[in-house]
Design a protein around this motif. Structure first.
Motif, PDB file in Angstrom:
ATOM      1  N   ALA A 143      -6.788  -3.427 -12.334  1.00 38.45           N
ATOM      2  CA  ALA A 143      -5.719  -3.401 -11.324  1.00 38.45           C
ATOM      3  C   ALA A 143      -4.339  -3.079 -11.904  1.00 38.45           C
ATOM      4  N   ASP A 144      -4.147  -3.313 -13.209  1.00 42.09           N
ATOM      5  CA  ASP A 144      -2.820  -3.118 -13.803  1.00 42.09           C
ATOM      6  C   ASP A 144      -2.595  -1.737 -14.419  1.00 42.09           C
ATOM      7  N   LEU A 145      -3.579  -0.845 -14.283  1.00 43.97           N
ATOM      8  CA  LEU A 145      -3.457   0.455 -14.965  1.00 43.97           C
ATOM      9  C   LEU A 145      -2.137   1.166 -14.651  1.00 43.97           C
ATOM     10  N   TYR A 146      -1.669   1.061 -13.412  1.00 39.71           N
ATOM     11  CA  TYR A 146      -0.495   1.848 -13.007  1.00 39.71           C
ATOM     12  C   TYR A 146       0.815   1.073 -13.077  1.00 39.71           C
ATOM     13  N   LYS A 147       0.736  -0.176 -13.483  1.00 39.96           N
ATOM     14  CA  LYS A 147       1.930  -1.024 -13.533  1.00 39.96           C
ATOM     15  C   LYS A 147       2.970  -0.421 -14.483  1.00 39.96           C
ATOM     16  N   ASN A 148       4.156  -0.178 -13.958  1.00 35.59           N
ATOM     17  CA  ASN A 148       5.265   0.404 -14.723  1.00 35.59           C
ATOM     18  C   ASN A 148       4.993   1.796 -15.281  1.00 35.59           C
ATOM     19  N   ARG A 149       3.944   2.455 -14.798  1.00 35.26           N
ATOM     20  CA  ARG A 149       3.687   3.830 -15.221  1.00 35.26           C
ATOM     21  C   ARG A 149       4.296   4.775 -14.187  1.00 35.26           C
ATOM     22  N   ARG A 150       4.494   6.027 -14.586  1.00 38.52           N
ATOM     23  CA  ARG A 150       5.070   6.988 -13.654  1.00 38.52           C
ATOM     24  C   ARG A 150       3.984   7.737 -12.892  1.00 38.52           C
ATOM     25  N   VAL A 151       4.258   7.997 -11.622  1.00 34.88           N
ATOM     26  CA  VAL A 151       3.387   8.846 -10.821  1.00 34.88           C
ATOM     27  C   VAL A 151       4.253   9.984 -10.299  1.00 34.88           C
ATOM     28  N   ILE A 152       3.787  11.208 -10.511  1.00 30.50           N
ATOM     29  CA  ILE A 152       4.549  12.368 -10.050  1.00 30.50           C
ATOM     30  C   ILE A 152       3.906  12.918  -8.782  1.00 30.50           C
ATOM     31  N   LEU A 153       4.711  13.057  -7.719  1.00 30.56           N
ATOM     32  CA  LEU A 153       4.231  13.722  -6.506  1.00 30.56           C
ATOM     33  C   LEU A 153       4.892  15.096  -6.449  1.00 30.56           C
ATOM     34  N   THR A 154       4.113  16.101  -6.019  1.00 35.97           N
ATOM     35  CA  THR A 154       4.672  17.462  -5.953  1.00 35.97           C
ATOM     36  C   THR A 154       4.473  18.054  -4.553  1.00 35.97           C
ATOM     37  N   PRO A 155       5.109  17.450  -3.546  1.00 31.81           N
ATOM     38  CA  PRO A 155       4.953  17.972  -2.185  1.00 31.81           C
ATOM     39  C   PRO A 155       5.637  19.333  -2.040  1.00 31.81           C
ATOM     40  N   VAL A 156       5.243  20.075  -1.018  1.00 31.60           N
ATOM     41  CA  VAL A 156       5.899  21.362  -0.719  1.00 31.60           C
ATOM     42  C   VAL A 156       6.640  21.240   0.616  1.00 31.60           C
ATOM     43  N   LYS A 157       7.331  22.300   0.992  1.00 35.40           N
ATOM     44  CA  LYS A 157       8.129  22.283   2.233  1.00 35.40           C
ATOM     45  C   LYS A 157       7.314  21.841   3.440  1.00 35.40           C
ATOM     46  N   ASN A 158       6.113  22.376   3.513  1.00 34.61           N
ATOM     47  CA  ASN A 158       5.211  22.158   4.649  1.00 34.61           C
ATOM     48  C   ASN A 158       4.623  20.737   4.702  1.00 34.61           C
ATOM     49  N   THR A 159       4.729  19.991   3.588  1.00 32.31           N
ATOM     50  CA  THR A 159       4.074  18.673   3.538  1.00 32.31           C
ATOM     51  C   THR A 159       4.702  17.697   4.535  1.00 32.31           C
ATOM     52  N   ASP A 160       3.859  16.991   5.258  1.00 32.18           N
ATOM     53  CA  ASP A 160       4.302  16.032   6.273  1.00 32.18           C
ATOM     54  C   ASP A 160       5.110  14.882   5.636  1.00 32.18           C
ATOM     55  N   LYS A 161       6.304  14.638   6.152  1.00 27.81           N
ATOM     56  CA  LYS A 161       7.202  13.628   5.570  1.00 27.81           C
ATOM     57  C   LYS A 161       6.597  12.221   5.598  1.00 27.81           C
TER      58      LYS A 161
END
Lengths: 292, 292
Positions: A143-161
């Motif tokens: 469960a702690d794998l993502y704790k304090n790690r960075r996640v990058i999202l790369t949405p585009v113009k068309n991506t639903d807000k």
């Protein structure tokens, strides 16, 4: 967390997908979590480990009631998985389900999503958690794998807000710090920080393996060698897929790195101590500056 | 330990020489330990830290009563230090004193010793402890540095057998495991396990440092990048000296590594997934085999 997901579908219940699920369960962020994937054995193991509530080996069937679909399969399997998701969502009339992924390269994945999903992938939010361990499979998830790690999202113009907001929120619930950038920038940065270093490590071990002295080389290896080559123990299939999926940015980085090694070779061949000193000093300064 | 050294002279009282001294003192293996070197400040610090009993900034004077002389100075300073030792020993009529060193390359050092010391360096035993930390100076020294680490001695035909025995015994007292091999084999193995990886790390950081994205590169760096580049924070002067001193073996390794990177570049450019897979699999097998 304000939003609670009624039905989360995780395709690929290994280290990445399993840890995502465990982190969300701990925060009670989902009512039901369905697993899907090729291997029934893996899915059974994931259910036993309480990573998922239930599973379906038929991806198209698994996604039909999903509010959010998390795709954590190797890049090489992404196209087939996306096609099965699209078919299932269309049949179920559930084409507004949010889809996100965890692939290590983003331009190719984004392109696939635009081609395969409804409304040019409007409800697809491309993502990449900068986290992992050298282990894989459901048993490696925690469960702690993502704790304090960075996640990058790369949405585009068309991506639903609203889709971006929900995916961001889910990652934040796992303890991760979410950043948004273009897929192009992501792929360039990751080519430098992750993909090139893996090619370097694989290449170094491979070029030494036929030496007569290979046993001595590992016997007398100090910390430096072990550090530089640690990631040469990574999964070959995963890394072949990453290389093929992020080919152009990696080629650009490799070109610049090959030129650098050529320059160092020439400096050493001409016993140019000043040039070597200049390179080593700059490198040390840069690394010390950014790591301290 | 049967032999107790009456007078040990340590030239260069930093991490390597200081730790050697502290380990021998703990075993009561020496009656008196004299430090020598260029910097009086360093020597004062070493005396304060009880690394040495006394010191002399004049190397020729420091060695005159020595039974064993341990040279732990950067490779670039070796010639000058050897000349001062030879002068001092000759003046004092003490040319049977045992001399040993801790340099990271051995063929050049052996050559220097044969040229500079009495009887073609009969009492010189070339050595190299495979140990160290990223820190330096007397304050970084500690008695356990060599515990369970390997020390390579590279004596030649002419080397005095009793001198080899005594140097071996001293290293064993520090807790190290002593192995003997030819200087040529040492230099080839170390070029592969240590010198090439340092050039790779310095080169990788240096080729990235002018990118616009350099801040992001370090910000999004995962464990792999940090591991591969850790040794780029090593001391530039020390590494310039090592490169220049072990030039031919390093050039041979670099040549083979450059060819490997060229091959990987071409495989990636032609999207040859099979070739990439083959290299990655072999590398992983080799590393897993020798590290487990």
């Amino acid at each position: 967390m304000t939003t609670v997901i009624n039905n989360l579908c995780i395709i690929g219940t290994g280290l990445i997908g399993g840890s995502f699920s465990l982190a969300l369960q701990r925060a009670a962020a989902c009512k039901k979590i369905i697993g899907a994937g090729r291997s029934e054995k893996t899915l059974q193991q994931a259910r036993q480990l309480k990573i998922i509530d239930d599973y379906n080996t038929d991806i198209s069937a698994a996604v039909k009631d999903a509010d959010v679909i998390f795709v954590s399969v190797p890049l090489g399997a992404m196209r087939t998985v996306f096609e099965k998701i699209a078919t299932g969502l269309k049949q179920a009339g559930n084409e507004q389900a949010i889809i996100t992924d965890a692939g290590s390269s983003k331009q190719q994945v984004q392109l696939l999503a635009q081609t395969i999903f409804a409304q040019a992938g409007k409800y697809f939010v491309a993502g990449h958690p900068i986290a992992g361990t050298e282990n894989s499979g459901p048993a490696a998830a925690f469960a702690d794998l993502y704790k304090n790690r960075r996640v990058i999202l790369t949405p585009v113009k068309n991506t639903d807000k609203e889709a971006i907001r929900q995916v961001t929120e889910l990652w934040q619930v796992t303890g991760a710090e979410v950043e948004t950038m273009s897929a192009e920038h992501h792929d360039k940065v990751l080519a430098a920080t992750s993909h090139l270093p893996h090619l370097i490590a694989f290449g170094l071990v491979h070029c030494l393996e036929n030496l007569d002295d290979i046993e001595d080389i590992f016997r007398f290896a100090a910390g430096g060698f072990r550090d530089v080559t640690r990631i040469a123990s990574s999964d070959p299939t995963m890394w072949r897929d990453i290389c093929l999926n992020n080919r152009q940015p990696i080629l650009a980085m490799m070109k610049s790195y090959k030129d650098e090694m050529e320059m160092l070779y020439n400096a050493l061949q001409s016993a140019d101590g000043e040039k070597l000193m200049e390179v080593f000093e700059h490198a040390k300064q840069t690394r010390d500056k950014f790591t301290h």
